[in-house]
Design an enzyme around this catalytic site. Sequence first.
Site, PDB file in Angstrom:
ATOM      1  N   CYS A 168       0.829  -1.209   0.000  1.00 42.44           N
ATOM      2  CA  CYS A 168       0.000   0.000   0.000  1.00 42.44           C
ATOM      3  C   CYS A 168       0.864   1.260   0.000  1.00 42.44           C
ATOM      4  CB  CYS A 168      -0.942   0.014   1.194  1.00 42.44           C
ATOM      5  SG  CYS A 168      -2.040   1.457   1.207  1.00 42.44           S
ATOM      6  N   SER A 190     -11.488  -4.881  -2.665  1.00 40.59           N
ATOM      7  CA  SER A 190     -10.105  -5.266  -2.906  1.00 40.59           C
ATOM      8  C   SER A 190      -9.942  -6.747  -2.591  1.00 40.59           C
ATOM      9  CB  SER A 190      -9.160  -4.433  -2.038  1.00 40.59           C
ATOM     10  OG  SER A 190      -9.258  -3.063  -2.359  1.00 40.59           O
ATOM     11  N   ARG A 192      -1.966  -8.911   1.589  1.00 42.73           N
ATOM     12  CA  ARG A 192      -3.090  -8.184   2.172  1.00 42.73           C
ATOM     13  C   ARG A 192      -3.364  -8.716   3.579  1.00 42.73           C
ATOM     14  NH1 ARG A 192      -5.392  -4.608  -0.756  1.00 42.73           N
ATOM     15  NH2 ARG A 192      -7.171  -4.527   0.652  1.00 42.73           N
ATOM     16  N   CYS A 204      -3.380  13.238 -18.890  1.00 42.64           N
ATOM     17  CA  CYS A 204      -4.085  12.937 -17.651  1.00 42.64           C
ATOM     18  C   CYS A 204      -4.426  14.259 -16.962  1.00 42.64           C
ATOM     19  CB  CYS A 204      -3.275  12.006 -16.762  1.00 42.64           C
ATOM     20  SG  CYS A 204      -1.630  12.611 -16.328  1.00 42.64           S
ATOM     21  N   ASP A 237      -4.319  10.848  -7.280  1.00 41.74           N
ATOM     22  CA  ASP A 237      -4.243   9.940  -6.146  1.00 41.74           C
ATOM     23  C   ASP A 237      -2.829   9.413  -5.945  1.00 41.74           C
ATOM     24  OD1 ASP A 237      -5.290   8.145  -4.119  1.00 41.74           O
ATOM     25  OD2 ASP A 237      -5.119   6.553  -5.593  1.00 41.74           O
ATOM     26  N   CYS A 263       8.537   5.212 -27.309  1.00 42.78           N
ATOM     27  CA  CYS A 263       7.074   5.255 -27.221  1.00 42.78           C
ATOM     28  C   CYS A 263       6.468   5.916 -28.459  1.00 42.78           C
ATOM     29  CB  CYS A 263       6.635   6.018 -25.968  1.00 42.78           C
ATOM     30  SG  CYS A 263       6.634   5.032 -24.462  1.00 42.78           S
ATOM     31  N   CYS A 310       6.142   3.616 -31.330  1.00 39.19           N
ATOM     32  CA  CYS A 310       5.604   2.294 -30.999  1.00 39.19           C
ATOM     33  C   CYS A 310       4.327   2.010 -31.791  1.00 39.19           C
ATOM     34  CB  CYS A 310       5.300   2.205 -29.505  1.00 39.19           C
ATOM     35  SG  CYS A 310       4.624   0.616 -28.989  1.00 39.19           S
ATOM     36  N   CYS A 323       0.816   4.995 -17.160  1.00 37.69           N
ATOM     37  CA  CYS A 323       0.785   6.003 -16.090  1.00 37.69           C
ATOM     38  C   CYS A 323       2.177   6.587 -15.860  1.00 37.69           C
ATOM     39  CB  CYS A 323       0.265   5.369 -14.804  1.00 37.69           C
ATOM     40  SG  CYS A 323       0.153   6.546 -13.434  1.00 37.69           S
ATOM     41  N   CYS A 343       6.244  -1.691 -20.141  1.00 36.79           N
ATOM     42  CA  CYS A 343       6.225  -1.555 -21.601  1.00 36.79           C
ATOM     43  C   CYS A 343       6.193  -2.907 -22.308  1.00 36.79           C
ATOM     44  CB  CYS A 343       7.433  -0.742 -22.052  1.00 36.79           C
ATOM     45  SG  CYS A 343       7.593  -0.601 -23.840  1.00 36.79           S
TER      46      CYS A 343
END
Length: 403
Positions: A26, A126, A138, A269, A285, A326, A329, A339, A358
């Site tokens: 986490c 989750s 977890r 984003c 986040d 990239c 690609c 991300c 990738c």
Amino acid sequence: MPAASRPFHLMAKPTGAICNLACDYCYFLKKEDLYPGSSFRMSDAVLERFVDQMLAAQPGPEVTFAWQGGEPTLMGLPFFERAVALAEARRRPHQRVLHTLQTNATRLDDDWGAFLARHGFLVGVSLDGPRDLHDRYRRDKGGGGSFDAVMRGLAVLQRHRVDWNALVTVHTGNAHAPLDVYRFLRDEAGAAHVQFIPIVERADASGAQRGTELTDRSVSGAAYGAFLLAVFDEWVRRDVGRVFVQAFDELLGKHLGVAGGLCVHQPTCGDALAIEHTGDVYSCDHYVQPDHLLGNLTELPLAALVDAPRQGAFGEAKRDTLTAQCRRCPVLEFCHGGCPKDRVGVSVDGEPGQHHLCEGYLAFFTRTQPAMRWMAEAYRAAQAPAGVMAAVRSGALRPVLEG
């Protein structure tokens, strides 16, 4: 108050980083250090301002309150009863209010189940697979597994017929067993909607997105790609139209030319922000850290924070910092570099900033193309995409695992 210039998503964290579990991977537990001495509970004053600002800032008729954590149920049921009542009382006549809750499900009981069902919550649970795989990372704060408690909570949701989906993290503890994970979710947990989230975890102990060293829990690109392809191969043979996997739905949307909701594979984003229990609003986040704090909605209008030039630059940097590898690609139109938080690798040209996954993305997006094209063509012809299952089983389409 003016609305933002575009729709946006805001993850609300009313307990901040506080959680009753202590999952090894986490990244958010470390955010507790941002607010020393805090009670880590969203006050009624901040809640009221948050609800008012969300209703005012969203330009469209649908407003979604996305409750996350930490573990949001630690706020207690009365908090959420107030939140729902406030939103219903203050929404404008044309607005429709929706609520989602992401939880570890360990604290859910029949009171929670009845409340969530009554107000139409969509609940994300989750769940990392069957007991041995789920309990690998977890665990509770005493080091014990959380599987039994999660399954009890899931039974509450099912008993009350609450809409739910499974959020599955893919890491070194379960990446080797994709079909064990998928079949458990489908056949034992009864999941009809599944999200797979790769764990790419920086070793930097601060929780900031710094450095390129990763923990040994982080899934490799090759392993993540193999995981997705194994699940896809099973899904495309028997589960199309019955089980909905977010990654597959998003990819089909791209083949149809439909803009998806998953920010990871969008060109830019910045439309998925986060709000802390104090009212502080952050760019993302995954970037809840001081250098990405946009302001506090008790001091500045939420619409102004969403439309801030800093936030625009944050979002555009995803596109503008792509490596040369990239940019050339063949699957860039599907991937868009992933991300930015996971761009910790080095390209074939020696350029830093290549996405860690990738290799897996390239394999997944390439080898699923025949089946995705088949489904897209069927959809355009007003035929059921589920017909792809017969095409694969008959040999008309080559299985992805033989690609």
